[in-house]
Structure formats: structure tokens, C-alpha cells
Design a protein around this motif. Structure first.
Motif, PDB file in Angstrom:
ATOM      1  N   TRP A 139       0.820  -1.213   0.000  1.00 22.31           N
ATOM      2  CA  TRP A 139       0.000   0.000   0.000  1.00 22.31           C
ATOM      3  C   TRP A 139       0.857   1.268   0.000  1.00 22.31           C
TER       4      TRP A 139
ATOM      5  N   GLY B 269       1.015   2.882  -3.445  1.00 21.78           N
ATOM      6  CA  GLY B 269      -0.403   2.821  -3.763  1.00 21.78           C
ATOM      7  C   GLY B 269      -0.767   3.196  -5.179  1.00 21.78           C
TER       8      GLY B 269
ATOM      9  N   GLU C 100       0.169   0.290  -7.430  1.00 26.74           N
ATOM     10  CA  GLU C 100      -0.681  -0.867  -7.160  1.00 26.74           C
ATOM     11  C   GLU C 100      -2.081  -0.646  -7.731  1.00 26.74           C
ATOM     12  N   SER C 101      -2.587   0.576  -7.614  1.00 25.68           N
ATOM     13  CA  SER C 101      -3.896   0.894  -8.163  1.00 25.68           C
ATOM     14  C   SER C 101      -3.891   0.760  -9.681  1.00 25.68           C
TER      15      SER C 101
END
Length: 216
Positions: A138, A141, A144-145
Motif C-alpha cells: 500500500w 499505492g 498498485e492501483s
């Protein structure tokens, strides 16, 4: 019904009362330090990661995704059977020729990212590396998104019969993502509406940047 009464009922029934969770701290540090540096402008923070896929015959595909955290633009997706530290440098160099050198580069602690040759190459260019804590995806982030969107909108809906086909299809999706697809974080605008004027200004500043500077 209040929280205290609920807890009393749980205890009476022999259930374990969940302990109070401390509020999670912000992902950004006020002093701009460590791995949680917040992007302030284009080329401030780039982040990259790897995604796994496969062709129809079961052979593995590896994708290196590179984004600008401020503009949310996907700068590159390298598709290959294997990607080592030299592949990382080659992908970064191609983008830097067009966009200039980022101030920071965020990634996890994979062998390709922490290799000495990669770290020393970034240091020579003046880019600071930001490595997230192990087991804390995370903290990367934005990337990862993006990887989730790549998988949901492209990889899960395609069957690749060759490396070449995968490269072409994924590049087409990347261009669509950057120029047409609306983004809620950009008030339903595409990346192009936000990033193109900003990037044009950066290109004027980086006119003296040449490929020899990347490889020296």
C-alpha cells in the motif's frame, strides 16, 4: 445501541471483543522524507512495479509498469519473458530521453530494483530511490492501483498467443488509458488533459538532456 453495550453482550456470550484499533497514520510525512513522499508536480515521483501474466501456451509474461504519480500517467509498460536490472535501466532510459529525469523513483525491494547497478545508475542521474517497507504494497499505492486497472481492464479479458501480440495489445491499452479513459481522481478527465500542458513545460526545461547523459 451503544458500543459499550455491544461489548458487554459479546463478553456475556463468551465472544472475543475486538481490541481498539489505533488510527492508521497518514501515508505522507510532513518533512517529505522516507518512502512516503507525496508527489507535487510532474517528474517529482515516478513509481514502478512488476505484473505477472502468461501467453496461451502457459509461458510466463512479465510486465514492468512505470507511472508518474502526480499526473497518474503510465509512462511505459515493458513486456518480456524476463526482466532483469538491465531491463529496468533500459526502460527508464527510454522514458527519460522523452520526459527528463525524475527527482525520486519509488519501488518495492525486489532484486531488480535494489540491484547495485540500478541504484548507482539512479545516483549518477541525481534521482533518489524510495524503497517501500517489505510487505507493505500500500505504500506504493499509485502503482498498485494502476496494476489493478491493468489486470481488470486488459489482462483478464485477453488471450495472448505470443509475446508480440501481448506487447501490441498492452501498448494500445496504455495509450487508451493515458488519452481517452476518464479518471475519477482527475475529475473524470483523461490523463492527457492534465499532463500534456505540464509535460510540455518540462520538455522545454530538459532540452539539454541527451541519451549519452543517461548511459554515462
Amino acid at each position: 445501541m451503544g458500543c459499550d453495550r455491544v461489548q458487554r453482550i459479546w463478553r456475556r456470550e463468551g465472544l472475543k471483543v475486538p481490541s481498539k484499533q489505533r488510527p492508521r497514520g497518514r501515508l505522507w510525512l510532513n518533512d517529505g522524507s522516507c518512502i512516503r513522499l507525496r508527489p507535487q508536480h510532474p517528474n517529482h515521483v515516478w513509481s514502478y512495479d512488476f505484473v505477472e501474466a502468461q501467453t496461451n501456451d502457459g509461458r510466463k509474461l512479465r510486465l514492468m509498469t512505470l507511472i508518474d504519480e502526480f499526473t497518474r500517467e503510465c509512462l511505459a509498460i515493458r513486456v518480456a519473458r524476463r526482466i532483469n536490472s538491465f531491463g529496468v535501466i533500459d526502460t527508464m532510459a527510454d522514458v527519460m530521453i522523452e520526459r527528463g529525469v525524475p527527482e525520486h523513483v519509488r519501488s518495492d525491494n525486489g532484486a531488480e530494483m535494489t540491484a547495485k547497478i540500478v541504484r548507482s545508475w539512479f545516483a549518477k542521474l541525481g534521482s533518489k530511490t524510495l524503497y517501500i517497507a517489505p510487505g507493505s504494497p500500500w505504500e506504493n499505492g499509485y502503482c498498485e492501483s494502476f496494476n489493478g486497472k491493468l489486470r481488470d481492464e486488459c489482462l483478464n479479458g485477453e488471450i495472448f498467443y505470443s509475446l508480440k501480440e501481448a506487447t501490441v495489445v498492452i501498448e494500445q491499452w496504455r495509450k487508451h488509458f493515458n488519452t481517452i479513459r476518464p479518471h475519477s481522481s482527475l475529475n473524470e478527465h483523461s490523463n492527457a488533459v492534465v499532463s500534456i500542458p505540464l509535460v510540455q513545460n518540462i520538455r522545454q526545461v530538459n532540452l539539454t538532456f541527451r541519451r549519452r547523459a543517461v548511459y554515462r
